[in-house]
Design a protein around this motif. Structure first.
Motif, PDB file in Angstrom:
ATOM      1  N   ILE A  11      33.960 -15.787 -25.847  1.00  0.00           N
ATOM      2  CA  ILE A  11      32.571 -15.141 -25.899  1.00  0.00           C
ATOM      3  C   ILE A  11      31.541 -16.254 -24.965  1.00  0.00           C
ATOM      4  N   ALA A  12      31.650 -17.581 -25.365  1.00  0.00           N
ATOM      5  CA  ALA A  12      30.913 -18.296 -24.568  1.00  0.00           C
ATOM      6  C   ALA A  12      31.070 -18.510 -23.059  1.00  0.00           C
ATOM      7  N   ARG A  61      30.223  -8.158 -25.112  1.00  0.00           N
ATOM      8  CA  ARG A  61      30.697  -9.729 -25.129  1.00  0.00           C
ATOM      9  C   ARG A  61      32.113 -10.147 -24.659  1.00  0.00           C
ATOM     10  N   LEU A  62      32.908  -9.242 -24.605  1.00  0.00           N
ATOM     11  CA  LEU A  62      34.164  -9.503 -24.050  1.00  0.00           C
ATOM     12  C   LEU A  62      34.804  -8.367 -23.281  1.00  0.00           C
ATOM     13  N   VAL A  63      35.665  -8.769 -22.550  1.00  0.00           N
ATOM     14  CA  VAL A  63      36.452  -7.579 -21.647  1.00  0.00           C
ATOM     15  C   VAL A  63      37.900  -7.896 -21.751  1.00  0.00           C
ATOM     16  N   ALA A  67      44.632  -9.846 -24.443  1.00  0.00           N
ATOM     17  CA  ALA A  67      44.092 -10.918 -23.400  1.00  0.00           C
ATOM     18  C   ALA A  67      42.243 -10.715 -23.093  1.00  0.00           C
ATOM     19  N   VAL A  68      41.366 -11.370 -23.598  1.00  0.00           N
ATOM     20  CA  VAL A  68      40.250 -10.851 -23.374  1.00  0.00           C
ATOM     21  C   VAL A  68      39.388 -12.345 -22.880  1.00  0.00           C
ATOM     22  N   CYS A  69      38.197 -11.862 -22.303  1.00  0.00           N
ATOM     23  CA  CYS A  69      37.145 -13.072 -22.002  1.00  0.00           C
ATOM     24  C   CYS A  69      36.002 -12.527 -21.954  1.00  0.00           C
ATOM     25  N   SER A  70      34.909 -13.543 -21.680  1.00  0.00           N
ATOM     26  CA  SER A  70      33.457 -13.019 -21.348  1.00  0.00           C
ATOM     27  C   SER A  70      33.449 -12.591 -19.966  1.00  0.00           C
ATOM     28  N   PRO A  71      32.733 -11.219 -19.737  1.00  0.00           N
ATOM     29  CA  PRO A  71      32.453 -11.020 -18.290  1.00  0.00           C
ATOM     30  C   PRO A  71      31.918 -11.829 -17.408  1.00  0.00           C
ATOM     31  N   LEU A  72      31.170 -12.962 -18.020  1.00  0.00           N
ATOM     32  CA  LEU A  72      30.684 -14.083 -17.392  1.00  0.00           C
ATOM     33  C   LEU A  72      31.651 -14.684 -16.613  1.00  0.00           C
ATOM     34  N   LEU A  73      32.832 -14.788 -17.496  1.00  0.00           N
ATOM     35  CA  LEU A  73      34.125 -15.802 -16.676  1.00  0.00           C
ATOM     36  C   LEU A  73      34.551 -15.241 -15.351  1.00  0.00           C
TER      37      LEU A  73
END
Length: 308
Positions: A233-234, A254-256, A169-175
């Protein structure tokens, strides 16, 4: 035996004649050949002298082929075409090889590595056939396929495991900026989930986040995993993706990783090719693909976010 080469007229004269016949102008012919107008006129006059006949009528502003010139130019052009074709065939030709793969594998794993391949093997010309449809080795001219599943894939086919699917499971650090990273199913319900055609979220939640009530999840669905990864990534949500497809995105921040847990995919990624068709070029590509798959170890640290 006659000395045929001795009967050939001047090749420079023939070239000047051919170019002048196309332009019907000595000045334009000279510009194409990179010589002076006088040099072209002289070459043509020399050829006419060798042949003992006029090839052009010299008019005030242009040239016109004589009847002999029109007859001669047709054969001269064919002769130059034969020489050009024979010369091209002498040059080393790139060996073409077609690889069939899914769009996601092509965009997220194969294409980022192709620059290294072309440096190592400049003599091989790869054609990437990226499609969700299972390509036919004969009808589609495919030499090598990347397929998801389990062998056997069909009679007369070799299949070798490229790598297993380990879903993370990954997402943008911005999220996650300013928010507590999810650790339970209840926490996860506060985030949008990004789904692909495999729809592995229910299994992931059941195996790794079970317990307590079953919260409802909101999300967005994509037909291709690559699109779901790009959405993550977005900053549009959390996605479950093959670790090999997001290694570079994780390494570049770009992802974590959201959870340490991994999910074994329902199928693995295999290289498949016809057993009966030998190809040294394909063996080279297969060896390179396996070498690249050995490098798929995740960067350290992987980018796992800390809670709180």
């Amino acid at each position: 035996m006659s000395d045929i080469p001795g009967k050939l007229p001047s090749l420079n004269g023939l070239k000047a004649f051919e170019v002048a016949a196309r332009h019907l102008n000595f000045r334009l012919a000279a510009e194409e050949l990179g010589v002076t107008q006088g040099a072209v006129a002289q070459q043509v006059r020399g050829l006419e002298a060798q042949l003992g006949m006029a090839l052009f009528e010299r008019l005030p502003r242009t040239l016109a082929l004589t009847s002999e010139g029109r007859r001669y130019i047709a054969d001269i052009r064919r002769a130059f075409e034969i020489i050009a074709r024979a010369t091209d065939e002498l040059k080393p030709q790139a060996i073409k090889l077609t690889i069939s793969t899914t769009p996601t594998f092509a965009s997220k794993w194969l294409i980022p590595r192709l620059a290294d391949f072309t440096v190592l093997h400049p003599d091989l010309d790869l054609h990437i056939l990226a499609t969700e449809r299972i390509s036919n080795f004969v009808a589609d001219g495919v030499d090598l396929a990347v397929r998801y599943g389990r062998p056997p894939f069909g009679p007369g086919l070799n299949a070798e495991l490229l790598f297993e699917q380990e879903v993370i499971a990954v997402c943008s650090p911005l999220l996650l900026a300013g928010r507590t990273a999810p650790r339970t199913a209840e926490d996860l319900s506060a985030y949008p989930l990004l789904h692909d055609a495999h729809n592995l979220w229910p299994e992931f939640v059941e195996r790794h986040l079970a317990g307590g009530s079953s919260p409802s999840f909101k999300g967005i669905s994509f037909s291709q995993t690559a699109h779901a990864i790009e959405a993550a990534i977005a900053g549009q949500g959390i996605v479950l993706a093959n670790g090999g497809f997001v290694t570079e995105d994780l390494a570049k921040g770009r992802l974590v990783r959201v959870f340490e847990a991994r999910l074994r995919g329902p199928s693995d990624i295999y290289l498949v090719w016809p057993r009966y068709r030998k190809s040294p070029a394909r063996e080279t590509v297969i060896g390179w693909l396996f070498a690249e798959a050995q490098k798929k170890a995740e960067p350290s640290p992987m980018g796992l976010v800390s809670p709180g």
